[in-house]
Motif scaffolding. Structure first.
Motif, PDB file in Angstrom:
ATOM      1  N   GLU A  52       0.750  -1.186   0.073  1.00  0.00           N
ATOM      2  CA  GLU A  52       0.004  -0.031   0.046  1.00  0.00           C
ATOM      3  C   GLU A  52       0.813   1.180   0.284  1.00  0.00           C
ATOM      4  OE1 GLU A  52      -3.660   2.240   2.426  1.00  0.00           O
ATOM      5  OE2 GLU A  52      -2.809   0.241   3.219  1.00  0.00           O
ATOM      6  N   GLY A  93      -8.640   1.253  -3.994  1.00  0.00           N
ATOM      7  CA  GLY A  93      -8.178   2.011  -2.454  1.00  0.00           C
ATOM      8  C   GLY A  93      -9.152   1.519  -2.064  1.00  0.00           C
ATOM      9  N   ASN A 135      -4.035  -6.083  -5.549  1.00  0.00           N
ATOM     10  CA  ASN A 135      -4.245  -5.538  -4.065  1.00  0.00           C
ATOM     11  C   ASN A 135      -4.798  -5.600  -3.004  1.00  0.00           C
ATOM     12  OD1 ASN A 135      -3.743  -3.235  -2.050  1.00  0.00           O
ATOM     13  ND2 ASN A 135      -4.987  -1.770  -3.212  1.00  0.00           N
TER      14      ASN A 135
END
Length: 403
Positions: free
Chosen positions: A174, A221, A258
């Motif tokens: 991140e 995100g 992610n």
């Protein structure tokens, strides 16, 4: 902000360590463009992460304690049942690191990525597989592998070490996303929204349970922060369902990696696609929409008879209110949307934008707007953003959305 003590030479799980790791990795990129180097580094961090997760679970299976008594440590199903990726022997980090100094290390990494995709369909077509290309310095690649191998922690007890190392790898990933976005400048905003803005939206919407949708999801995100919010409030990752879409194929791969780092299941559709040309979730009605669409996009596809234009046809020269109406179209009854727009969209009267804005307000859809300071975004140095929260609670909108 926590920093390592001067006399502490061991890596620690704070920003000081992550920043030092970034500086070391950045030195190794030499003259490589940040946009290209990003995939080299993040791909390796991802591989290290899933390899460490695999080894942690493998150790439990070999120990055969409790629920794992009699388990076969070489059975891929034992790992998939626990949402752990199966990593074949020639793709494990120990194998890569043992060959880091070999001239053929690029092909070894590529083969590892191919093997992982082969044995884990969820990752098919996602991982970078161009480490053997002539333009990538293999000596520096080996040094980068050795550097990433240092992401380990000294744990209080055996068995805790790998788990804490894996957790740190997620944080490093991140952090690196943030730094690459900054290094890329304007283009960095295409895949990354500053975490302070994401946290603001998530805290305002409070997505405890339900379907969460982002039709321009970048590297994911919004979803990561939603998962953190749920866990911070005593919930479970399974309490939310993730739906995303991204038009850029390489950015979409970042989003898949992610979320995979955190064990989050997500539906990104079968491939990358432009949201206005091809809506990959046409029947979805989400409880929460979280998004940061491109600001003032003048190059977008529009059909005048699109079912989404319930409050007016957005102008061809600016997609701001096309995005707003897309969000609203996908809201479930009682659903809420939080998103970021260019500040000028709150006052523009060009090409009917004022009429659309008036229709939204008269339909009683807008809860609030939050003006944010300038220069928060890598791609909008001269544009102040605004957070907007809209809801789907009025009968007028329920009727429109059912058409």
């Amino acid at each position: 902000m926590a920093r390592p003590k001067k006399n502490d030479t061991k890596p620690t799980a704070n920003l000081g360590f992550e920043a030092k790791l970034w500086l070391a990795a950045d030195k190794l990129r030499n003259n490589m463009d940040a946009a290209e180097y990003k995939h080299v580094v993040l791909g390796l961090i991802f591989l290290k992460y899933i390899s460490d997760s695999f080894e942690e679970h493998r150790a439990k299976l070999i120990a055969g304690v409790g629920d794992y008594e009699g388990a076969n440590a070489e059975d891929p199903d034992e790992y998939k049942a626990e949402n752990v990726f199966w990593v074949p022997a020639d793709a494990r980090w120990s194998h890569l690191q043992a060959n880091a100094k070999q001239p053929g290390i690029g092909k070894i990494v590529d083969d590892a990525m191919v093997a992982i995709e082969r044995d884990n369909p969820r990752l098919k077509g996602v991982l970078p597989k161009d480490y053997a290309r002539p333009g990538l310095d293999k000596h520096r690649l080996g040094e980068l592998i050795d550097l990433i191998a240092t992401i380990t922690l000294t744990a209080a007890s055996e068995g805790e070490q790998t788990h804490r190392s894996v957790d740190l790898l997620g944080r490093v990933y991140e952090y690196f996303l943030t730094r690459f976005a900054s290094a890329e400048g304007k283009n960095g905003g295409q895949f990354y929204t500053p975490s302070c803005v994401v946290r603001c939206l998530v805290e305002m919407l409070a997505p405890y349970k339900g379907r969460i949708y982002d039709p321009c999801c970048g590297s994911g995100g919004m979803f990561v922060q939603s998962e953190k919010f749920v866990e911070a409030h005593g919930g479970r990752v399974g309490d939310i369902s993730i739906y995303g879409q991204e038009s850029n194929s390489t950015t979409r791969r970042l989003a898949v990696m992610n979320l995979a780092l955190r064990g989050i299941e997500a539906d990104f559709g079968p491939e990358h696609a432009d949201t206005f040309r091809r809506d990959l979730h046409p029947d979805l009605r989400a409880d929460y929409v979280l998004a940061n669409p491109p600001f003032n996009d003048s190059d977008w596809f529009r059909k005048d008879d699109d079912v989404r234009w319930q409050f007016g046809i957005p102008p061809k020269g600016n997609a701001n209110f096309a995005w707003v109406q897309h969000f609203i179209h996908h809201l479930a009854p009682q659903g809420m949307a939080g998103f970021v727009l260019a500040n000028g969209s709150m006052s523009s009267n060009q090409s009917g934008e004022g009429d659309i804005r008036r229709a939204l307000i008269e339909a009683d859809l807008v809860d609030c707007m939050v003006a944010l300071p300038g220069q928060l975004f890598y791609s909008t140095q001269f544009c102040r953003p605004t957070n907007m929260i809209v809801h789907n609670e009025c009968s007028h909108f329920d009727e429109l959305n059912m058409q």
